[in-house]
Scaffold this active site. Structure first.
Site, PDB file in Angstrom:
ATOM      1  N   LYS A  49       0.485  -5.339 -10.379  1.00 20.83           N
ATOM      2  CA  LYS A  49       0.581  -4.616 -11.636  1.00 20.83           C
ATOM      3  C   LYS A  49       1.171  -3.223 -11.436  1.00 20.83           C
ATOM      4  O   LYS A  49       1.990  -2.773 -12.236  1.00 20.83           O
ATOM      5  CB  LYS A  49      -0.811  -4.507 -12.277  1.00 20.83           C
ATOM      6  CG  LYS A  49      -0.811  -4.875 -13.727  1.00 20.83           C
ATOM      7  CD  LYS A  49      -2.210  -5.025 -14.282  1.00 20.83           C
ATOM      8  CE  LYS A  49      -2.160  -4.996 -15.799  1.00 20.83           C
ATOM      9  NZ  LYS A  49      -1.988  -3.715 -16.416  1.00 20.83           N
ATOM     10  N   PHE A  50       0.712  -2.552 -10.413  1.00 24.11           N
ATOM     11  CA  PHE A  50       1.231  -1.210 -10.144  1.00 24.11           C
ATOM     12  C   PHE A  50       2.636  -1.273  -9.554  1.00 24.11           C
ATOM     13  O   PHE A  50       3.571  -0.662 -10.093  1.00 24.11           O
ATOM     14  CB  PHE A  50       0.287  -0.449  -9.207  1.00 24.11           C
ATOM     15  CG  PHE A  50       0.890   0.829  -8.707  1.00 24.11           C
ATOM     16  CD1 PHE A  50       1.154   1.874  -9.591  1.00 24.11           C
ATOM     17  CD2 PHE A  50       1.228   0.986  -7.370  1.00 24.11           C
ATOM     18  CE1 PHE A  50       1.737   3.066  -9.141  1.00 24.11           C
ATOM     19  CE2 PHE A  50       1.801   2.178  -6.919  1.00 24.11           C
ATOM     20  CZ  PHE A  50       2.054   3.210  -7.813  1.00 24.11           C
ATOM     21  N   LEU A 184      -3.089   7.023   3.713  1.00 23.34           N
ATOM     22  CA  LEU A 184      -3.709   6.640   2.443  1.00 23.34           C
ATOM     23  C   LEU A 184      -5.083   6.036   2.754  1.00 23.34           C
ATOM     24  O   LEU A 184      -5.179   5.068   3.515  1.00 23.34           O
ATOM     25  CB  LEU A 184      -2.825   5.611   1.722  1.00 23.34           C
ATOM     26  CG  LEU A 184      -3.482   4.833   0.581  1.00 23.34           C
ATOM     27  CD1 LEU A 184      -3.900   5.752  -0.550  1.00 23.34           C
ATOM     28  CD2 LEU A 184      -2.514   3.759   0.070  1.00 23.34           C
ATOM     29  N   CYS A 185      -6.103   6.605   2.190  1.00 25.28           N
ATOM     30  CA  CYS A 185      -7.462   6.132   2.488  1.00 25.28           C
ATOM     31  C   CYS A 185      -8.380   6.359   1.297  1.00 25.28           C
ATOM     32  O   CYS A 185      -8.423   7.451   0.734  1.00 25.28           O
ATOM     33  CB  CYS A 185      -7.994   6.882   3.711  1.00 25.28           C
ATOM     34  SG  CYS A 185      -9.622   6.318   4.219  1.00 25.28           S
ATOM     35  N   SER A 192     -11.247  -0.944  -4.642  1.00 22.68           N
ATOM     36  CA  SER A 192     -10.952  -1.866  -5.760  1.00 22.68           C
ATOM     37  C   SER A 192     -11.207  -1.257  -7.130  1.00 22.68           C
ATOM     38  O   SER A 192     -11.502  -1.969  -8.085  1.00 22.68           O
ATOM     39  CB  SER A 192     -11.770  -3.169  -5.624  1.00 22.68           C
ATOM     40  OG  SER A 192     -11.561  -3.721  -4.361  1.00 22.68           O
ATOM     41  N   LYS A 193     -11.101   0.065  -7.220  1.00 27.21           N
ATOM     42  CA  LYS A 193     -11.275   0.729  -8.516  1.00 27.21           C
ATOM     43  C   LYS A 193      -9.954   1.303  -9.022  1.00 27.21           C
ATOM     44  O   LYS A 193      -9.937   2.166  -9.898  1.00 27.21           O
ATOM     45  CB  LYS A 193     -12.302   1.856  -8.393  1.00 27.21           C
ATOM     46  CG  LYS A 193     -13.700   1.386  -8.031  1.00 27.21           C
ATOM     47  CD  LYS A 193     -14.664   2.573  -8.011  1.00 27.21           C
ATOM     48  CE  LYS A 193     -16.011   2.210  -7.426  1.00 27.21           C
ATOM     49  NZ  LYS A 193     -16.682   1.133  -8.179  1.00 27.21           N
ATOM     50  N   LEU A 434       3.757   7.023  12.226  1.00 28.13           N
ATOM     51  CA  LEU A 434       2.512   7.162  13.004  1.00 28.13           C
ATOM     52  C   LEU A 434       1.357   6.372  12.387  1.00 28.13           C
ATOM     53  O   LEU A 434       1.299   6.234  11.182  1.00 28.13           O
ATOM     54  CB  LEU A 434       2.145   8.642  13.073  1.00 28.13           C
ATOM     55  CG  LEU A 434       3.237   9.534  13.668  1.00 28.13           C
ATOM     56  CD1 LEU A 434       2.890  10.990  13.492  1.00 28.13           C
ATOM     57  CD2 LEU A 434       3.472   9.190  15.125  1.00 28.13           C
TER      58      LEU A 434
HETATM   59  S1  MYA Z   1      -0.885   2.379   4.928  1.00 28.37           S
HETATM   60  C1  MYA Z   1      -2.602   2.583   5.327  1.00 28.37           C
HETATM   61  C2  MYA Z   1      -3.447   2.205   4.197  1.00 28.37           C
HETATM   62  N1  MYA Z   1      -4.827   2.507   4.457  1.00 28.37           N
HETATM   63  C3  MYA Z   1      -5.745   1.620   4.874  1.00 28.37           C
HETATM   64  O1  MYA Z   1      -5.448   0.462   5.067  1.00 28.37           O
HETATM   65  C4  MYA Z   1      -7.127   2.194   5.127  1.00 28.37           C
HETATM   66  C5  MYA Z   1      -8.245   1.272   4.691  1.00 28.37           C
HETATM   67  N2  MYA Z   1      -8.043   0.864   3.317  1.00 28.37           N
HETATM   68  C6  MYA Z   1      -8.211   1.679   2.238  1.00 28.37           C
HETATM   69  O2  MYA Z   1      -8.522   2.858   2.352  1.00 28.37           O
HETATM   70  C7  MYA Z   1      -7.968   1.066   0.891  1.00 28.37           C
HETATM   71  O3  MYA Z   1      -8.108  -0.317   0.971  1.00 28.37           O
HETATM   72  C8  MYA Z   1      -6.575   1.395   0.297  1.00 28.37           C
HETATM   73  C9  MYA Z   1      -6.389   0.623  -1.025  1.00 28.37           C
HETATM   74  C10 MYA Z   1      -6.486   2.889   0.009  1.00 28.37           C
HETATM   75  C11 MYA Z   1      -5.455   0.982   1.241  1.00 28.37           C
HETATM   76  N3  MYA Z   1      -0.051   0.813   0.372  1.00 28.37           N
HETATM   77  O4  MYA Z   1      -7.342   1.524  -5.227  1.00 28.37           O
HETATM   78  P1  MYA Z   1      -7.096   0.059  -5.329  1.00 28.37           P
HETATM   79  C12 MYA Z   1      -2.155  -1.345  -3.790  1.00 28.37           C
HETATM   80  C13 MYA Z   1       0.375   0.810  -0.911  1.00 28.37           C
HETATM   81  O5  MYA Z   1      -7.964  -0.690  -6.254  1.00 28.37           O
HETATM   82  P2  MYA Z   1      -8.193  -0.236  -2.684  1.00 28.37           P
HETATM   83  C14 MYA Z   1      -0.395   3.944   4.405  1.00 28.37           C
HETATM   84  O6  MYA Z   1      -1.088   4.905   4.544  1.00 28.37           O
HETATM   85  C15 MYA Z   1      -2.466  -2.763  -4.149  1.00 28.37           C
HETATM   86  O7  MYA Z   1      -1.366  -3.605  -3.852  1.00 28.37           O
HETATM   87  N4  MYA Z   1      -0.288   0.194  -1.910  1.00 28.37           N
HETATM   88  O8  MYA Z   1      -7.161  -0.612  -3.862  1.00 28.37           O
HETATM   89  C16 MYA Z   1       0.951   4.032   3.694  1.00 28.37           C
HETATM   90  C17 MYA Z   1      -2.753  -2.602  -5.623  1.00 28.37           C
HETATM   91  O9  MYA Z   1      -1.540  -2.465  -6.355  1.00 28.37           O
HETATM   92  P3  MYA Z   1      -0.903  -3.740  -7.121  1.00 28.37           P
HETATM   93  C18 MYA Z   1      -1.434  -0.434  -1.589  1.00 28.37           C
HETATM   94  O10 MYA Z   1      -8.297  -1.403  -1.801  1.00 28.37           O
HETATM   95  C19 MYA Z   1       0.697   4.173   2.229  1.00 28.37           C
HETATM   96  C20 MYA Z   1      -3.477  -1.268  -5.687  1.00 28.37           C
HETATM   97  O11 MYA Z   1      -3.101  -0.572  -4.481  1.00 28.37           O
HETATM   98  C21 MYA Z   1      -1.937  -0.457  -0.289  1.00 28.37           C
HETATM   99  O12 MYA Z   1      -9.454   0.351  -3.216  1.00 28.37           O
HETATM  100  C22 MYA Z   1       1.930   4.087   1.390  1.00 28.37           C
HETATM  101  C23 MYA Z   1      -4.986  -1.439  -5.695  1.00 28.37           C
HETATM  102  O13 MYA Z   1      -5.564  -0.158  -5.729  1.00 28.37           O
HETATM  103  C24 MYA Z   1      -1.194   0.194   0.714  1.00 28.37           C
HETATM  104  N5  MYA Z   1      -1.583   0.207   2.011  1.00 28.37           N
HETATM  105  O14 MYA Z   1      -7.447   0.907  -1.852  1.00 28.37           O
HETATM  106  C25 MYA Z   1       1.644   4.250  -0.067  1.00 28.37           C
HETATM  107  N6  MYA Z   1      -3.087  -1.134  -0.283  1.00 28.37           N
HETATM  108  O15 MYA Z   1      -1.877  -4.138  -8.182  1.00 28.37           O
HETATM  109  C26 MYA Z   1       2.867   4.051  -0.937  1.00 28.37           C
HETATM  110  C27 MYA Z   1      -3.305  -1.535  -1.540  1.00 28.37           C
HETATM  111  O16 MYA Z   1       0.423  -3.314  -7.649  1.00 28.37           O
HETATM  112  C28 MYA Z   1       3.731   5.254  -0.963  1.00 28.37           C
HETATM  113  N7  MYA Z   1      -2.310  -1.110  -2.344  1.00 28.37           N
HETATM  114  O17 MYA Z   1      -0.775  -4.819  -6.067  1.00 28.37           O
HETATM  115  C29 MYA Z   1       4.889   5.082  -1.893  1.00 28.37           C
HETATM  116  C30 MYA Z   1       5.828   6.286  -1.926  1.00 28.37           C
HETATM  117  C31 MYA Z   1       5.210   7.446  -2.618  1.00 28.37           C
HETATM  118  C32 MYA Z   1       6.103   8.722  -2.572  1.00 28.37           C
HETATM  119  C33 MYA Z   1       7.426   8.582  -3.363  1.00 28.37           C
HETATM  120  C34 MYA Z   1       8.182   9.879  -3.273  1.00 28.37           C
HETATM  121  C35 MYA Z   1       9.514   9.757  -3.929  1.00 28.37           C
END
Ligand code: MYA
Length: 434
Positions: A49-50, A184-185, A192-193, A434
């Protein structure tokens, strides 16, 4: 086993390298595996969705090579960038994390130590050190405003984090100013919120305010749409400990003593002129590294300041070695690794796995295999338990021979608001995040 970011993955199988084993999928992963994933998710009705709302290459466009390479959306006038932060659910507030402050750095460290990336079996969790975080978050030209935290209003507890740092990244012939997004953490209790989409939108807004419109990031999860999918390989340096903590298993028909013998390394580097990099080496290292990276489709565009920051040795953070020709004193080769320990969860005898991660390596005279063997030797001397490397750049050429075993986690590389026409093989990537 791993399904997260560049996770503290353990080898999928025995870490006993078998030269007859089929090579891990690599070039074929890019298109085929992706197409399969798309099929699967469509049939499961799985939507993003996002991510479907974001300027990233969408799954439905995979295979459509008529779409142009480059930015997906043009920049908007700065005056039209939202000036105020996105709304968070009521109980939470945004903070900008001052990573220079010892207290703030400790808070971030603890959030990540307890909630960041784990392997699939929850045996290991990344444990980035405070010095590492300060290094990773303060490269030349960094913006404090890109180090973003979320606190509980009432208790002030830090419960979420995301960061960006600026980087120039070349994609084919274009050098693009980007943000590298990392760390991202979300606290385990707040998963899941849908906090993540808000955090990503907020970091995007703050990046836009600096007139930057593209980003690069890696993740263990499949999102729309990887530019490449890589695999970690692991080389045991301390096989007994790795086996004791469940990181690797004793190979079939192997005893502990045979395993220890298999992974034994000489006491010191073998290449004449192999030494630690020093400040005065920065210009020469920049030259050979720039030249080396120019062959890859996606790679950082490092200048001397970047090399000084990212590659000059910093104790327990990053180590770099080079070969200075004993005759001509020319710098001919270079290798580096960064230090990223993992907490070992629930083991009686050990709490930390000391891992070195291959970073940037350049060989012009010393064969890459020999150079990396020297890197393994010094890493062993420095008491690392394991040496990890992705199959990016020319790493495939030494992995098997130097007794690395394939891990089971994949690492996907992404670009935000930049389309490349075709997925890349890992060997076309010259970028390590990293
Ligand atoms: S990757 C490292 C990620 N961190 C971890 O794996 C640590 C342990 N896990 C957690 O802390 C949580 O599970 C995280 C998700 C925070 C990962 N990248 O809040 P939600 C989408 C991007 O309910 P939670 C790193 O640091 C997911 O598909 N999106 O989920 C690089 C869904 O969206 P959609 C992710 O599990 C990060 C939505 O989030 C990721 O509570 C780059 C659900 O949200 C992920 N790793 O929290 C970020 N995981 O419905 C992108 C889940 O659409 C940067 N999701 O599928 C983009 C560029 C931004 C800058 C642009 C500048 C121009």
């Amino acid at each position: 086993m791993v399904n997260n970011n560049s996770s503290p993955s353990s080898p999928g199988e025995d870490q006993n390298p078998n030269p007859d084993a089929p090579p891990p999928s690599e070039s074929d992963i890019a298109i085929d595996a992706l197409a399969r994933k798309v099929q699967e998710s469509l049939s499961l009705g799985k939507r993003h969705k996002f991510w479907e709302s974001q300027p990233v290459r969408q799954f439905k466009d995979v295979g459509d090579s008529s779409l142009p390479e480059g930015p997906i959306e043009p920049p908007t006038p700065l005056s039209e960038v939202k000036q105020e932060p996105y709304n968070l659910p009521n109980f939470y507030e945004w903070i900008t994390c001052d990573i220079d402050s010892e207290e703030m750095c400790t808070e971030v460290y603890n959030l990540l130590k307890n909630n960041y990336v784990e392997d699939d079996e929850n045996m290991f969790r990344f444990n980035y050190s405070k010095e590492f975080l300060r290094w990773a978050l303060r490269p030349p030209g960094y913006y404090k405003s890109w180090h973003i935290g979320v606190r509980v209003k009432s208790s002030k507890k830090l419960v979420a984090f995301i960061t960006g740092v600026p980087a120039k990244i070349r994609v084919h012939d274009d050098v693009v100013k980007m943000a590298e997004i990392n760390f991202l953490c979300v606290h385990k209790k707040l998963r899941s919120k849908r906090l993540t989409p808000v955090m990503i939108k907020e970091v995007t807004r703050r990046v836009h305010l600096e007139n930057i419109w593209q980003a690069a990031y890696t993740a263990g999860v499949v999102l729309p749409t990887p530019i490449s999918t890589c695999q970690y390989w692991h080389r045991s340096l301390n096989p007994k400990k790795l086996i004791d903590v469940g990181f690797s298993r004793l190979g079939a028909r192997m005893t502990m003593s045979r395993t220890i013998k298999l992974y034994k390394l000489p006491d010191s580097a073998v290449t004449p002129g192999f030494r630690k990099m020093e400040l005065h080496d920065v210009p020469a290292v920049t030259r050979i590294l720039r030249n080396y990276l120019s062959q890859f489709a996606v790679a950082p565009d490092f200048d001397e300041d970047d090399v000084e920051h990212w590659l000059l040795p910093t104790e327990d953070v990053v180590d770099s070695f080079l070969v200075e020709s004993p005759e001509t004193h020319e710098i001919t080769d270079f290798c580096s690794f960064y230090t990223l320990p993992s907490s070992i969860l629930g083991n009686q005898n050990y709490s930390t796995l000391k891992a070195a991660y291959s970073y940037y390596n350049v060989s012009t005279k010393t064969p890459l295999l020999q150079l990396m063997n020297d890197a393994l030797i010094v890493a062993k001397q420095m008491d690392y338990d394991v040496f990890n490397a992705l199959d990016v750049m020319e790493n495939e050429s030494f992995l098997k021979e130097l007794k690395f075993g394939p891990g089971d986690g994949k690492l996907h590389y992404y670009l935000y608001n930049y389309r490349i026409r075709q997925a890349l093989k890992p060997s076309e990537l010259g970028l390590v995040l990293l």
